[in-house]
Design a protein around this motif. Structure first.
Motif, PDB file in Angstrom:
ATOM      1  N   MET A   1      33.087  58.639  46.929  1.00  0.00           N
ATOM      2  CA  MET A   1      34.117  58.026  45.941  1.00  0.00           C
ATOM      3  C   MET A   1      34.393  56.465  46.345  1.00  0.00           C
ATOM      4  O   MET A   1      34.083  56.157  47.440  1.00  0.00           O
ATOM      5  CB  MET A   1      35.393  58.637  45.685  1.00  0.00           C
ATOM      6  N   LYS A   2      34.443  55.807  45.329  1.00  0.00           N
ATOM      7  CA  LYS A   2      34.698  54.236  45.522  1.00  0.00           C
ATOM      8  C   LYS A   2      35.982  54.000  44.865  1.00  0.00           C
ATOM      9  O   LYS A   2      36.341  54.322  43.627  1.00  0.00           O
ATOM     10  CB  LYS A   2      33.550  53.430  44.875  1.00  0.00           C
ATOM     11  N   ALA A   3      36.973  53.061  45.469  1.00  0.00           N
ATOM     12  CA  ALA A   3      38.099  52.658  44.770  1.00  0.00           C
ATOM     13  C   ALA A   3      37.641  51.123  44.526  1.00  0.00           C
ATOM     14  O   ALA A   3      37.174  50.431  45.293  1.00  0.00           O
ATOM     15  CB  ALA A   3      39.141  52.454  45.965  1.00  0.00           C
ATOM     16  N   LYS A   4      38.079  50.675  43.376  1.00  0.00           N
ATOM     17  CA  LYS A   4      37.523  49.340  42.999  1.00  0.00           C
ATOM     18  C   LYS A   4      38.966  48.772  42.505  1.00  0.00           C
ATOM     19  O   LYS A   4      39.693  49.207  41.725  1.00  0.00           O
ATOM     20  CB  LYS A   4      36.837  49.148  41.699  1.00  0.00           C
ATOM     21  N   ILE A   5      39.233  47.554  43.268  1.00  0.00           N
ATOM     22  CA  ILE A   5      40.487  47.100  42.934  1.00  0.00           C
ATOM     23  C   ILE A   5      40.142  45.451  42.782  1.00  0.00           C
ATOM     24  O   ILE A   5      39.609  44.903  43.252  1.00  0.00           O
ATOM     25  CB  ILE A   5      41.228  46.846  44.333  1.00  0.00           C
ATOM     26  N   ILE A   6      41.012  45.242  41.670  1.00  0.00           N
ATOM     27  CA  ILE A   6      40.818  43.740  40.995  1.00  0.00           C
ATOM     28  C   ILE A   6      42.263  43.137  41.073  1.00  0.00           C
ATOM     29  O   ILE A   6      43.213  43.479  40.526  1.00  0.00           O
ATOM     30  CB  ILE A   6      40.322  43.573  39.437  1.00  0.00           C
ATOM     31  N   ILE A   7      42.308  42.013  41.839  1.00  0.00           N
ATOM     32  CA  ILE A   7      43.383  41.449  42.142  1.00  0.00           C
ATOM     33  C   ILE A   7      43.339  39.996  41.080  1.00  0.00           C
ATOM     34  O   ILE A   7      42.500  39.123  41.612  1.00  0.00           O
ATOM     35  CB  ILE A   7      43.808  41.080  43.310  1.00  0.00           C
ATOM     36  N   THR A   8      44.195  39.723  40.456  1.00  0.00           N
ATOM     37  CA  THR A   8      44.109  38.449  39.555  1.00  0.00           C
ATOM     38  C   THR A   8      45.637  37.695  39.776  1.00  0.00           C
ATOM     39  O   THR A   8      46.518  38.462  39.945  1.00  0.00           O
ATOM     40  CB  THR A   8      44.015  38.957  38.212  1.00  0.00           C
ATOM     41  N   PRO A   9      45.608  36.429  39.718  1.00  0.00           N
ATOM     42  CA  PRO A   9      46.899  35.776  39.850  1.00  0.00           C
ATOM     43  C   PRO A   9      47.507  35.824  38.116  1.00  0.00           C
ATOM     44  O   PRO A   9      47.043  36.331  37.316  1.00  0.00           O
ATOM     45  CB  PRO A   9      46.509  34.355  39.739  1.00  0.00           C
ATOM     46  N   LYS A  10      49.000  36.239  38.334  1.00  0.00           N
ATOM     47  CA  LYS A  10      49.795  36.288  37.122  1.00  0.00           C
ATOM     48  C   LYS A  10      49.584  35.272  36.311  1.00  0.00           C
ATOM     49  O   LYS A  10      49.426  34.053  36.604  1.00  0.00           O
ATOM     50  CB  LYS A  10      51.080  36.445  37.405  1.00  0.00           C
ATOM     51  N   LYS A  11      49.771  35.354  34.997  1.00  0.00           N
ATOM     52  CA  LYS A  11      49.482  34.479  34.016  1.00  0.00           C
ATOM     53  C   LYS A  11      50.268  33.083  34.265  1.00  0.00           C
ATOM     54  O   LYS A  11      49.882  32.001  33.819  1.00  0.00           O
ATOM     55  CB  LYS A  11      49.661  34.822  32.628  1.00  0.00           C
TER      56      LYS A  11
END
Lengths: 79, 79
Positions: A1-11
């Motif tokens: 299995m793979k965990a995909k994590i997307i981290i973005t700056p808050k708007k």
């Protein structure tokens, strides 16, 4: 299995990297390009019970993979 | 519409950021965690014809958003 994590700056948070890419795209003549947000992407190979992993990784995201004050994250575990 | 671009280091390329996260997760006692790959995530607000945008952005990815020698990218345009 793979965990995909997307981290973005808050708007609401300044995103100088996004602004730079935005300006560069406009400068290079690309049409129809609006706001750009630049974030991080993590792909983690995981093994074990999906629910447990989800709980563990969610904790890890909150505690040290992202900065919850200025960043949002999205965690997804896929087979 | 939004264009979502994920840029990851090629498998054969050294990924020191990924290795650091991998060691940190192991050190913090998380179980079942394997290889970690760290990449970039770009979200671009776009407007116009989907096929044209896809072609344009694919070119932009190849030319200056990613480094095709050491990185792979995945482009997706969603409504």
């Amino acid at each position: 299995m793979k965990a995909k994590i997307i981290i973005t700056p808050k708007k609401a948070v300044l995103d100088p990297q996004g602004q730079t890419v935005e300006r560069a795209l406009a400068h290079m003549g690309y049409q129809g390009v609006g706001k750009v947000h630049v974030g991080k992407y993590l792909e983690i190979e995981v093994e074990g019970d999906k629910a447990t992993l989800e709980k563990q990784l969610d904790e890890a995201c909150h505690k040290f993979l992202s900065n919850p004050v200025i960043e949002d994250y999205k965690l997804e575990i896929v087979d």
